[in-house]
Structures are given as structure tokens and as C-alpha cells.
Design a protein around this motif. Sequence first.
Motif, short mmCIF file in Angstrom:
data_model
loop_
_atom_site.label_atom_id
_atom_site.label_comp_id
_atom_site.label_asym_id
_atom_site.label_seq_id
_atom_site.Cartn_x
_atom_site.Cartn_y
_atom_site.Cartn_z
N SER A 156 -0.14 35.90 3.25
CA SER A 156 -0.84 35.06 2.27
C SER A 156 -1.63 33.97 2.98
O SER A 156 -1.23 33.48 4.04
CB SER A 156 0.18 34.44 1.31
OG SER A 156 -0.47 33.66 0.33
N ASP A 158 -4.20 30.24 2.46
CA ASP A 158 -4.52 29.12 1.56
C ASP A 158 -5.83 28.43 1.93
O ASP A 158 -6.15 27.36 1.41
CB ASP A 158 -3.38 28.10 1.53
CG ASP A 158 -3.08 27.50 2.90
OD1 ASP A 158 -3.84 27.78 3.86
OD2 ASP A 158 -2.09 26.76 3.01
N LYS A 203 -8.73 32.70 -7.66
CA LYS A 203 -8.04 31.97 -8.74
C LYS A 203 -6.54 32.22 -8.71
O LYS A 203 -5.75 31.38 -9.16
CB LYS A 203 -8.62 32.39 -10.10
CG LYS A 203 -10.00 31.84 -10.38
CD LYS A 203 -10.52 32.34 -11.72
CE LYS A 203 -11.94 31.83 -12.00
NZ LYS A 203 -12.47 32.36 -13.29
N SER A 204 -6.16 33.38 -8.19
CA SER A 204 -4.74 33.71 -8.12
C SER A 204 -4.07 33.11 -6.88
O SER A 204 -2.86 33.24 -6.71
CB SER A 204 -4.56 35.23 -8.10
OG SER A 204 -5.13 35.79 -6.91
N LYS A 205 -4.87 32.46 -6.05
CA LYS A 205 -4.36 31.88 -4.81
C LYS A 205 -4.36 30.36 -4.91
O LYS A 205 -5.18 29.76 -5.62
CB LYS A 205 -5.24 32.30 -3.63
CG LYS A 205 -5.40 33.80 -3.45
CD LYS A 205 -4.16 34.43 -2.88
CE LYS A 205 -3.88 33.90 -1.50
NZ LYS A 205 -2.59 34.40 -0.97
N ASN A 206 -3.48 29.74 -4.17
CA ASN A 206 -3.47 28.27 -4.09
C ASN A 206 -4.28 27.85 -2.87
O ASN A 206 -3.74 27.62 -1.79
CB ASN A 206 -2.02 27.77 -3.99
CG ASN A 206 -1.94 26.26 -3.98
OD1 ASN A 206 -2.85 25.57 -4.45
ND2 ASN A 206 -0.85 25.73 -3.45
N ILE A 207 -5.60 27.75 -3.07
CA ILE A 207 -6.51 27.46 -1.96
C ILE A 207 -6.58 25.95 -1.73
O ILE A 207 -7.08 25.19 -2.55
CB ILE A 207 -7.91 28.03 -2.23
CG1 ILE A 207 -7.84 29.54 -2.45
CG2 ILE A 207 -8.85 27.71 -1.07
CD1 ILE A 207 -7.28 30.33 -1.30
N ASN A 208 -6.09 25.54 -0.56
CA ASN A 208 -6.10 24.12 -0.21
C ASN A 208 -7.43 23.65 0.35
O ASN A 208 -7.76 22.46 0.29
CB ASN A 208 -5.00 23.82 0.81
CG ASN A 208 -3.61 24.06 0.24
OD1 ASN A 208 -3.38 23.83 -0.94
ND2 ASN A 208 -2.71 24.56 1.08
N PRO A 228 -12.87 26.05 -4.68
CA PRO A 228 -11.95 24.90 -4.72
C PRO A 228 -11.89 24.12 -3.41
O PRO A 228 -12.04 24.69 -2.33
CB PRO A 228 -10.59 25.55 -5.02
CG PRO A 228 -10.71 26.93 -4.44
CD PRO A 228 -12.14 27.33 -4.63
N ASN A 229 -11.70 22.79 -3.54
CA ASN A 229 -11.40 21.91 -2.40
C ASN A 229 -12.35 22.11 -1.22
O ASN A 229 -11.95 22.42 -0.11
CB ASN A 229 -9.95 22.14 -1.94
CG ASN A 229 -8.96 21.94 -3.07
OD1 ASN A 229 -9.03 20.96 -3.81
ND2 ASN A 229 -8.03 22.88 -3.23
#
Length: 499
Positions: A156, A158, A203-208, A228-229
Amino acid sequence: MIKGKKTVGFLLAAMMTFSGSINIFANTQTISQEKLIGSDRYETAVEVSKQGWTQSKTAIIVNGNDMQSALCATPFAKLKNSPILLVNNNSIEESTKNELKRLGVENVYIVDSGNSISKKVEDEIKSLNINISKIAGNSIYEMSTNVAKEMNKIKSFDKVAVVNGEKGLADAVSIASPSAMNNMPIIFVSNDNSNQESLNFLKSKNINKTYIVGGDLTVSENIVKNYPNKERISGNDRNATNAKALQKFYSNKDIENIFVAKDGMGNESMLIDTLSIGVLAAKENSPVLISNGNLDQGQKDFVKSKNVQEVTQVGGGKNQKAFEEILVSKGGSIRNSTKKINLIQAKEILRKVVPGGKVLVCYYDRDDNEYDGKIIKDNYVYEIEIDAFNGSILDIDKEYIDMNNSNTSNITLEKAKQIMLNAVPGSQLMYCQYDKEDNEYEGKVKKDNKIYEIEVSGFDGRVIDIEFDNDFGNDNAVGSATISVEKAKQIMLNKVPGA
């Protein structure tokens, strides 16, 4: 530099105590230099593979003209600890086939952005008893998304890098190695394509963090607004952006290696040599610096701030100047391309470096103007690089071997004879004998009334040297001889009855 072995630093100082007719200059510089240059992009990729992998069950295959696929494949290749090799649309170079065999590859991943690799190529790969998996897409955008999905199956992530896949390939080169080091997929967008499929997947991932690589003219804010971010990495041009990427992802003071490649300025195809280097650079936690010959100030500042062990030129051309500038700035010296040390002298140097050692092999590397030698003593093999211009020692590495399970003379007399005959097709063997001291076979073959003197390594069968004797069979050869060749032959035969 030869990887994975212990450098024998104390020998460099010790060499200064040796005496003899040949001067050995201990090289006090702390930076090594290497060149990974093939005759074309395919052979350069093979050279990179040889540098980084002694074996690999898996290899990544991309079309040599498909830069986008190769760059996106880089972080995936790092996850698989596999080299990236290049093929044509309808054929595989023989050097690539040989590399697949050398590595012992059992599985290949083909990364393709639009059917650029034909079934014929797939069949050639399968004929080598290699299984094939494909990561493909109907466009560079779909391909980049699918590579990200395959990476996610393994580990996985991020963080992602977003690059213009049409106008930002140089930026993709700058981020390829950092992406591989940080398990970070490279997502392609363009001025009119935000790659919605990737956005949906992320969208299904927690992208930091999303790193936007390139300026607003290359990757507009409107195109990447939904990622994102975001953090942008950009400079005034591709070289300045490269410097920013280096500064961002290589904060350690010590750098093992700096790979120097062309930046493709004015000709994007010049980026081609970088296609396979990113994964090797990531493997060494090392940056890829791109240049058109001159270093950007940011690149100079980066190099100045680091302790660099080695600098490597990837592919030949305009990057030569930048390679030399970095080398000199870190206390190294540019190798002179003129050979002044002959093979016999190089072997003498090896024996002075390791007194009492047995020479396994010593041969001239024309590309680097150096002699590469191996000498064994007390169950240790010393691999030594000698500057062919002045005889200085460029590098020494030491490796322990189990002599009970090792054979330093791997080539039989019959094999050596065949190698000599193959070296001059259609020739006749005159003689072949083994030189125990040098661990090599020395012989002569004859073809069309000409003599060829050949030396073959007893260690690996390499043709170390081959020389053509112009004077053979010519009674009027230049010199002051007062007897004919035939008369000289008869005298020799009379000296050794029955010979």
C-alpha cells in the motif's frame, strides 16, 4: 565501482611502498567514477542491468520508444527488485535475450501504453521459458493508473507523483528514482486530461502527499486541483526542477552515487538512456541528475553540499561535460583516453598490489581506458581497476572465496583452442599453451598467410588480446633480417628435434 564487495582502502596506502620499473601512483581521490554506456538504448539498459543485478527471477520489459511506460514502471520495478530492459515493437535485441538468460529470469512484466509490443515479441520471450504478465492501458493515463493499482497489490502507498505525460518527461525522469525509493506511483496527466480514473482510484487511498512535478505551465493548477494534499516541485526549467527534486528527496549528507544523464533539451529522445537507470538509482538511494552539458546552479549547490562516493555517466553525449564537472568538483580526475600502459605492465602492477598473488584475468576496457584485473591470494580475490594512461589504481575490491569449491582455471586447453579459432573464423591453429603464472592461454592461429597471436583468459574464456603479425610470410619485411622466414623456421625445428 564493483558493487557488493568490501573496498580495500589500506592497500592504496601500502602500494606506495612497492618499487620496480613501473611507477604505481596511489590515487588519493575519494570519489570513484563509472560509465554505463552501450552502443544504443537497448545495450545501455543491459549495462545498467549488469551493474545492479547478478540474478533476478523477474524483469520488467518496455518498448524502447515508450518513455512513459518505462518511467511509470520504475517504482513498480523497485518493488519487484527487478531491472528494466527494452525491446523493439517486433523484435528483441540479442543482447537483451542474453541478459534475460544471464539473470535467470522466469517471469516478465510487460508495461505498455498502447499495444507497442507485438505478439511476436511476446512469443520470443515465451520461447525462453519465461512467463509473461502485462500491465497495459489504451493510453499513457490508463497505463499509469494500472501500474499504481499493481503496486497497491504488493504494498500500500500513501504518496503519489503527478507529471505531465506529454510535455513533462524530463520532470518524470527527475522524480522516477525518488518515486521508486518512496513507493510512490507516477500518475500522468496533461493540459487537458486530469486522469479521472486515477483520481477515482486514489479516493480509496489515504493519500498524505501528492507531489506535482513541474511548473504551472506544464501542470496547471486547474488540472490537478482535485488531487489531495498537493506540494509542487518546480524550477525555471527542467534542470532547475531536477535540482529541486534532488534537494527535496536526498537530504542525507552522504550520497553513494550520482547518475548523470542527458536532459533531452531540444530533443526528448535524448532522455532515452534514463529509461532503465531510475530503478538502479533507487536501489542505491541515489539521485539521477539530468544535464545538457552545463549544470544548473541548483544542481551545483546540491553536489557541493554532499559527500559523494561515486559519479556515473549514463549513456554518452552532452552529459559527459556535466559528469566531468561533478567529478572534478569532488576531487576526482578525468581519465585520459590515451593508453600508455600495456597489458604486461598492467599484470606487473597487479602483482605489486597483491604480492604473491596469482593473476586470474587482466584485460583492457577500451570504453573506460582502464585495465580490469582479478588476482587471488589466500582465499581472497582482489578486483582491481588500473588507469591505462598512467598506471594509477582507480579501485580495489576484495571478496572471500571458498577455494575448496572454486576453480580459478575454468577453461580447458581444448576449449581455449576453440575460442582462438572462433576469434579468427576460418583459421588454422598453430599452437596453444597454458601460462600458469598469468592463468591464460597463449596461442597463434593462421589464416590467409597471416598470423594472429591470441591470449585467452583461463578464468572466464575472455579473449584478452589479439594481435596481427604483418610480417609473417614476407621475406621482404621491414628490418635488417639477413635470413628468410623459412630458414628461420628450419633453425627453430633443428633446435628442438621432432617439434
